[in-house]
Design an enzyme around this catalytic site. Structure first.
Site, PDB file in Angstrom:
ATOM      1  N   ARG A  52     -52.302 136.952 -28.937  1.00 53.47           N
ATOM      2  CA  ARG A  52     -50.974 136.568 -29.408  1.00 53.47           C
ATOM      3  C   ARG A  52     -50.250 135.821 -28.286  1.00 53.47           C
ATOM      4  O   ARG A  52     -50.039 136.356 -27.204  1.00 53.47           O
ATOM      5  CB  ARG A  52     -50.173 137.817 -29.815  1.00 53.47           C
ATOM      6  CG  ARG A  52     -48.757 137.486 -30.248  1.00 53.47           C
ATOM      7  CD  ARG A  52     -47.939 138.731 -30.580  1.00 53.47           C
ATOM      8  NE  ARG A  52     -46.554 138.315 -30.802  1.00 53.47           N
ATOM      9  CZ  ARG A  52     -45.498 138.875 -30.229  1.00 53.47           C
ATOM     10  NH1 ARG A  52     -45.649 139.893 -29.398  1.00 53.47           N
ATOM     11  NH2 ARG A  52     -44.293 138.419 -30.476  1.00 53.47           N
ATOM     12  N   HIS A  70     -40.223 132.928 -28.839  1.00 54.43           N
ATOM     13  CA  HIS A  70     -40.116 134.065 -27.932  1.00 54.43           C
ATOM     14  C   HIS A  70     -39.018 133.742 -26.916  1.00 54.43           C
ATOM     15  O   HIS A  70     -39.255 133.703 -25.708  1.00 54.43           O
ATOM     16  CB  HIS A  70     -41.457 134.346 -27.255  1.00 54.43           C
ATOM     17  CG  HIS A  70     -41.593 135.739 -26.742  1.00 54.43           C
ATOM     18  ND1 HIS A  70     -42.667 136.557 -27.052  1.00 54.43           N
ATOM     19  CD2 HIS A  70     -40.794 136.491 -25.948  1.00 54.43           C
ATOM     20  CE1 HIS A  70     -42.530 137.727 -26.448  1.00 54.43           C
ATOM     21  NE2 HIS A  70     -41.386 137.712 -25.768  1.00 54.43           N
ATOM     22  N   GLU A 126     -38.671 139.739 -31.595  1.00 62.14           N
ATOM     23  CA  GLU A 126     -37.544 140.597 -31.224  1.00 62.14           C
ATOM     24  C   GLU A 126     -36.182 139.900 -31.338  1.00 62.14           C
ATOM     25  O   GLU A 126     -35.492 139.697 -30.330  1.00 62.14           O
ATOM     26  CB  GLU A 126     -37.740 141.131 -29.805  1.00 62.14           C
ATOM     27  CG  GLU A 126     -38.988 141.974 -29.635  1.00 62.14           C
ATOM     28  CD  GLU A 126     -39.133 142.547 -28.228  1.00 62.14           C
ATOM     29  OE1 GLU A 126     -38.271 142.274 -27.378  1.00 62.14           O
ATOM     30  OE2 GLU A 126     -40.111 143.277 -27.990  1.00 62.14           O
ATOM     31  N   ASN A 147     -43.132 145.831 -32.003  1.00 63.27           N
ATOM     32  CA  ASN A 147     -43.216 146.012 -30.551  1.00 63.27           C
ATOM     33  C   ASN A 147     -42.608 147.367 -30.208  1.00 63.27           C
ATOM     34  O   ASN A 147     -41.494 147.675 -30.639  1.00 63.27           O
ATOM     35  CB  ASN A 147     -42.435 144.924 -29.815  1.00 63.27           C
ATOM     36  CG  ASN A 147     -43.086 143.557 -29.930  1.00 63.27           C
ATOM     37  OD1 ASN A 147     -44.171 143.416 -30.492  1.00 63.27           O
ATOM     38  ND2 ASN A 147     -42.426 142.549 -29.398  1.00 63.27           N
ATOM     39  N   GLU A 152     -46.836 144.442 -29.523  1.00 61.32           N
ATOM     40  CA  GLU A 152     -46.675 144.668 -28.082  1.00 61.32           C
ATOM     41  C   GLU A 152     -46.613 146.171 -27.842  1.00 61.32           C
ATOM     42  O   GLU A 152     -45.950 146.894 -28.581  1.00 61.32           O
ATOM     43  CB  GLU A 152     -45.385 144.054 -27.516  1.00 61.32           C
ATOM     44  CG  GLU A 152     -45.368 142.547 -27.407  1.00 61.32           C
ATOM     45  CD  GLU A 152     -44.073 142.030 -26.792  1.00 61.32           C
ATOM     46  OE1 GLU A 152     -43.412 142.792 -26.037  1.00 61.32           O
ATOM     47  OE2 GLU A 152     -43.704 140.882 -27.074  1.00 61.32           O
TER      48      GLU A 152
END
Length: 462
Positions: A78, A122, A167, A294, A364
């Protein structure tokens, strides 16, 4: 044979990284500046004034890093594409040199027998879009959809697994309310607007990816297992507010097609909904092929006075709840408690709250440890080995309880730029000497390789 717990035969094992944390080459190949370039170059924002200018130099050393992936034996890798490398200004045609880099990376992965899993965002928003309002502005969601179309148009023939956002809690609230991450703002309603526009961007991108024929499409969230310090009314209310801030502001719209029940209790007049439009929820709640989770640590919270007495002047971070620690738990170098059973609790809780939950991937999971290369040239990171083993055990228990978890990505392949901590925290399975860029696989790398091989051997025997 490893001591890995029993998992389904087709379970996916991988590792994860992020563009700004490893790539470097911030001024090469036509890449434009991101909010993290600006933030890290602002005095006082990042420990010791460190930046991602070079990081792990993955832009130039990606073949070496893919060789590490091949030797590790993972099924999938990833990684994230950097929006300012693909669109330097965050809009307009693609930067061919930027897409060429990811084209080479994907081909190298496939040649090594490693399936790419691509995250579109990200946290490295093009600075030009931040200058125009960033995630506070609704237009940014539409620009993100355009960017998604460019990337899938180039790589969609070889990348099967797509993640829209990583996130969004961190982007919206740590970046726009707490101020610890880029863009470093401490805001109220604008932070809530950023959260909403991130979710809208996700939904719009899902549509673009579907139209382009993408294989699996999902999003990665980082929900915490939150518990109250006691059973009193005030303790429970504080935990409810923390849950709304940390989890429900994202899981409820995406998985439940609703806004959180306690948002007015949590934010008061800040949650005025001025950033919402009719039809947004339907876009945000588009069906997913999977949900990325995550997870690092649980949180116990206690009630606390609001920092700002005037509700209209509060930041969205100021919800009257504070972390209370986890008595008796070992903590990592991040100060996070290690309580693996709470990952099982989180996963089963998601299933209970959201009927029809899509399959899950742990996208994660890992620990920061005080790693050093010893005089024998070896990095002994027993704490990380224990952390990975125990959390994979927690995943296996969730699977036994009926949770559809399809895979696990350890964070991270490499030590890297750890955001506001700079290079002071090491999460990698591979040690990086930032002066020489020498890569040294740690004991955890070798353990994970044996664990994956043992799983395959066990699965082949039936």
């Amino acid at each position: 044979m490893s001591d890995l717990p029993v998992l389904p035969p087709d379970f996916v094992f991988g590792v994860a990284t992020a563009s700004y944390q490893i790539e470097g080459a911030v001024r090469e190949g036509g890449r434009g500046p991101s909010i993290w370039d600006t933030f890290s170059h602002t005095p006082g924002r990042v420990a010791r004034g460190e930046t991602g200018d070079v990081a792990c130099d993955h832009y130039h050393r990606y073949r070496e890093d893919v060789a590490l992936l091949r030797d590790l034996g993972v099924d999938s890798y990833r990684f994230s594409t950097a929006w300012p490398r693909v669109q330097p200004e965050g809009r307009g045609p693609a930067n061919a040199a930027g897409l060429d880099f990811y084209d080479r990376l994907v081909d190298e992965l496939l040649a090594a027998g490693v399936a790419p899993a691509l995250t579109l965002y990200h946290w490295d928003l093009p600075q030009a879009l931040e200058d125009a309002g960033g995630w506070r502005a609704r237009d940014t969601a539409h620009r993100f959809a355009d960017y998604a179309s460019l990337v899938v148009g180039r790589l969609g023939d070889r990348v099967a697994r797509w993640i829209t956002l990583n996130e969004p809690f961190c982007s919206a609230f740590i970046g726009h309310a707490e101020g610890r991450h880029a863009p470093g703002a401490r805001e109220g309603t604008p932070a809530l607007a950023a959260a909403h526009h991130l979710l809208l961007a996700h939904g719009l991108a899902v549509s673009c990816l579907r139209d382009a024929g993408a294989g699996e499409v999902g999003i990665t969230l980082n929900p915490e297992r939150i518990t109250a310090v006691g059973g009193g009314e005030e303790e429970i209310a504080a935990a409810r507010r923390a849950e709304t801030l940390r989890n429900l502001a994202f899981t409820d719209p995406i998985l439940g097609a609703r806004y959180p029940e306690w948002e007015r209790e949590t934010w008061g007049p800040l949650a005025d909904g001025s950033y919402r439009r009719d039809g947004d929820l339907a876009v945000i709640a588009a069906p997913l092929d999977f949900l990325g989770v995550n997870y690092y640590a649980p949180s116990r919270v206690a009630p606390a006075p609001r920092v700002e007495a005037d509700p209209a002047r509060r930041t969205a971070w100021d919800v009257g709840a504070v972390a209370a620690g986890w008595p008796g738990a070992r903590t990592t170098e991040m100060g996070w408690p290690v309580v693996p059973s709470t990952l099982t609790d989180l996963l089963t809780g998601l299933v209970e709250r959201y009927p029809g939950l899509p399959p899950l991937y742990i996208t994660e999971n890992g620990s920061a440890e005080a790693d050093q290369v010893g005089p024998d040239g070896v990095v002994h990171d027993e704490g990380r080995v224990d952390y990975l083993r125990e959390h994979l055990g927690a995943v296996a228990r969730a699977v036994d309880l009926g949770v559809d978890v399809r895979g696990y990505y350890a964070w991270s392949l490499l030590d890297n730029f750890e955001w506001a901590y700079g290079y002071d925290r090491r999460f990698g399975l591979v040690h990086v000497d930032y002066d020489t860029q020498t890569r040294t696989p740690k004991d955890s790398y070798h353990w994970y390789r044996r664990a994956i091989a043992g799983h395959r051997e066990r699965s082949a025997r039936g």
